[in-house]
Design a protein around this motif. Structure first.
Motif, mmCIF file in Angstrom:
data_model
loop_
_atom_site.group_PDB
_atom_site.id
_atom_site.type_symbol
_atom_site.label_atom_id
_atom_site.label_comp_id
_atom_site.label_asym_id
_atom_site.label_seq_id
_atom_site.Cartn_x
_atom_site.Cartn_y
_atom_site.Cartn_z
ATOM 1 N N ASP A 229 0.814 -1.215 0.000
ATOM 2 C CA ASP A 229 0.000 0.000 0.000
ATOM 3 C C ASP A 229 0.851 1.271 0.000
ATOM 4 O O ASP A 229 0.366 2.343 -0.371
ATOM 5 N N ALA A 230 2.116 1.153 0.429
ATOM 6 C CA ALA A 230 2.998 2.320 0.506
ATOM 7 C C ALA A 230 3.977 2.363 -0.660
ATOM 8 O O ALA A 230 5.007 3.051 -0.585
ATOM 9 N N GLY A 231 3.651 1.686 -1.741
ATOM 10 C CA GLY A 231 4.569 1.601 -2.869
ATOM 11 C C GLY A 231 4.873 2.916 -3.564
ATOM 12 O O GLY A 231 5.864 3.016 -4.295
ATOM 13 N N PHE A 232 4.062 3.944 -3.336
ATOM 14 C CA PHE A 232 4.275 5.244 -3.980
ATOM 15 C C PHE A 232 4.883 6.255 -3.013
ATOM 16 O O PHE A 232 4.951 7.439 -3.300
ATOM 17 N N ILE A 233 5.325 5.777 -1.858
ATOM 18 C CA ILE A 233 5.949 6.652 -0.865
ATOM 19 C C ILE A 233 7.437 6.337 -0.820
ATOM 20 O O ILE A 233 7.834 5.227 -0.456
ATOM 21 N N THR A 234 8.258 7.292 -1.190
ATOM 22 C CA THR A 234 9.697 7.086 -1.116
ATOM 23 C C THR A 234 10.414 8.427 -0.965
ATOM 24 O O THR A 234 9.896 9.472 -1.385
ATOM 25 N N GLY A 235 11.574 8.394 -0.331
ATOM 26 C CA GLY A 235 12.304 9.627 -0.058
ATOM 27 C C GLY A 235 11.594 10.515 0.939
ATOM 28 O O GLY A 235 11.843 11.719 1.001
ATOM 29 N N ALA A 236 10.741 9.920 1.778
ATOM 30 C CA ALA A 236 9.885 10.697 2.676
ATOM 31 C C ALA A 236 10.328 10.568 4.122
ATOM 32 O O ALA A 236 10.960 9.587 4.513
ATOM 33 N N GLU A 237 9.975 11.582 4.905
ATOM 34 C CA GLU A 237 10.146 11.553 6.353
ATOM 35 C C GLU A 237 8.754 11.559 6.985
ATOM 36 O O GLU A 237 8.011 12.515 6.836
ATOM 37 N N LEU A 238 8.420 10.474 7.655
ATOM 38 C CA LEU A 238 7.116 10.354 8.297
ATOM 39 C C LEU A 238 7.285 10.440 9.803
ATOM 40 O O LEU A 238 8.209 9.851 10.364
ATOM 41 N N VAL A 239 6.407 11.186 10.431
ATOM 42 C CA VAL A 239 6.564 11.520 11.839
ATOM 43 C C VAL A 239 5.476 10.848 12.676
ATOM 44 O O VAL A 239 4.297 10.907 12.339
ATOM 45 N N ALA A 240 5.900 10.195 13.775
ATOM 46 C CA ALA A 240 4.968 9.626 14.755
ATOM 47 C C ALA A 240 5.362 10.199 16.113
ATOM 48 O O ALA A 240 6.090 9.569 16.878
ATOM 49 N N ASP A 241 4.888 11.400 16.379
ATOM 50 C CA ASP A 241 5.392 12.125 17.556
ATOM 51 C C ASP A 241 4.291 12.702 18.442
ATOM 52 O O ASP A 241 4.575 13.524 19.328
ATOM 53 N N GLY A 242 3.050 12.296 18.233
ATOM 54 C CA GLY A 242 1.972 12.788 19.099
ATOM 55 C C GLY A 242 1.702 14.278 18.979
ATOM 56 O O GLY A 242 1.104 14.871 19.844
ATOM 57 N N GLY A 243 2.187 14.872 17.888
ATOM 58 C CA GLY A 243 1.982 16.309 17.695
ATOM 59 C C GLY A 243 3.070 17.164 18.307
ATOM 60 O O GLY A 243 2.876 18.359 18.523
ATOM 61 N N TYR A 244 4.244 16.576 18.541
ATOM 62 C CA TYR A 244 5.373 17.357 19.078
ATOM 63 C C TYR A 244 5.714 18.520 18.146
ATOM 64 O O TYR A 244 6.033 19.616 18.611
ATOM 65 N N GLY A 245 5.615 18.273 16.844
ATOM 66 C CA GLY A 245 5.945 19.335 15.888
ATOM 67 C C GLY A 245 4.744 20.103 15.375
ATOM 68 O O GLY A 245 4.863 20.889 14.448
ATOM 69 N N ALA A 246 3.565 19.889 15.997
ATOM 70 C CA ALA A 246 2.365 20.558 15.519
ATOM 71 C C ALA A 246 2.372 22.042 15.901
ATOM 72 O O ALA A 246 2.970 22.439 16.897
#
Length: 246
Positions: A229-246
C-alpha cells in the motif's frame, strides 16, 4: 493492513523496544524476520520465539553496529539465512545527550559510528541484496525533524543525517521499485525512555496529545511502509510524535 506473506525482513536492534515491536508486527503480517542484537541474548531469543509463535521464521544475529564488518555482514547473513531480503529496517541506535562542551570525541565517534555509518553500510549492502520492490526504512527522531532541546546536538545531528542519505538513495534505487523512507518517532515509552521516568513530564507536555506513544504505534507505521500500500511513498520523512511538531 497489507499482507507481507512471502516477504523477509531484517530489523537491526530488534531485541527490545521499538525494534522488537517492529519485528513482531512484520511477522504478524506474514514476514520472516531476522533481528540483530549486541547485548541481551535472552531478550533477542524471546523476540525470535514470538516471531515463530506468529507462524514465521525468526533468526537472531549477534552484531555490533559500531563494527563496520558487522553492520554490513548482518545484511548478508540475513539474506543468506532467509533465502532473500525484501525489507531492511535500520533501527539500531544510541543516544548520548549532554551540553556540547561536555561531549568527548569518543562520544561523537560512537554515536556517528552506530547511528550514521552503520545505517549507510547496511543500506549499501542491502542495495545489492534486496529484491526488486524492496524496502529500506530507517528510524530517525522527531528531535532531528523539529527543534530539539539543549543537550541533544549530537543525537539530533546523527538522526538528521538519515534523511540526507535516504532522499538521494530513494532516487538511486527507484528504478528497481525499492523505496527508502525515514520514520521519526517522538517520545515513545521504552526501557530507554520510560513514560514514568525522571525526564518524562517535559516530553509529555511538549506533545499535542499530552502522552507518550507506544512502540506498537511506531511499528504500525513501519509495517505500512513495508507493505504494498505504501509503494508510492519514497524519499519521505514520516513523523509519529503525538503532535510534538504541531
Amino acid at each position: 493492513m497489507s499482507s507481507l506473506t512471502g516477504k523477509t525482513a531484517l530489523v537491526t536492534g530488534g531485541s527490545r523496544g521499538i525494534g522488537a515491536a517492529i519485528a513482531l508486527r512484520l511477522a504478524q503480517q506474514g514476514a520472516d524476520v531476522a533481528i540483530t542484537y549486541v547485548h541481551g541474548e535472552a531478550a533477542a531469543l524471546d523476540v525470535v520465539a514470538k516471531i515463530e509463535s506468529a507462524g514465521q521464521r525468526g533468526f537472531a544475529i549477534k552484531a555490533d553496529a559500531a563494527d563496520p564488518g558487522d553492520a554490513a555482514g548482518a545484511v548478508e547473513r540475513a539474506a543468506d539465512d532467509l533465502g532473500r531480503l525484501d525489507i531492511l529496517v535500520n533501527n539500531a541506535g544510541i543516544g548520548v545527550l549532554g551540553p556540547i562542551g561536555d561531549l568527548a570525541l569518543a562520544d561523537v565517534d560512537r554515536v556517528l559510528d552506530i547511528n550514521v555509518r552503520a545505517v549507510f553500510l547496511a543500506s549499501q549492502a542491502a542495495a545489492g541484496r534486496l529484491a526488486d520492490g524492496g524496502r529500506i526504512i530507517s528510524t530517525g527522531s522527531a528531535l532531528a525533524r523539529f527543534a530539539g532541546g539543549p543537550g541533544g546536538t549530537l543525537y539530533a545531528m546523527s538522526k538528521a543525517a538519515l534523511a540526507g542519505m535516504s532522499k538521494p538513495l530513494a532516487r538511486e534505487l527507484a528504478g528497481r521499485g525499492i523505496t527508502v523512507n525515514v520514520v521519526h518517532p517522538g517520545a515513545i515509552d521504552t526501557d530507554m525512555n520510560p513514560a514514568d521516568g525522571p525526564f518524562a513530564d517535559p516530553q509529555r507536555s511538549a506533545t499535542a496529545l499530552a502522552r507518550f506513544g507506544s512502540a506498537d504505534e511506531v511499528a504500525s507505521l513501519v509495517a505500512y511502509l513495508a507493505g504494498e500500500d505504501a509503494g508510492f511513498i519514497t524519499g519521505a520523512e514520516l513523523v509519529a510524535d503525538g503532535g510534538y511538531g504541531a
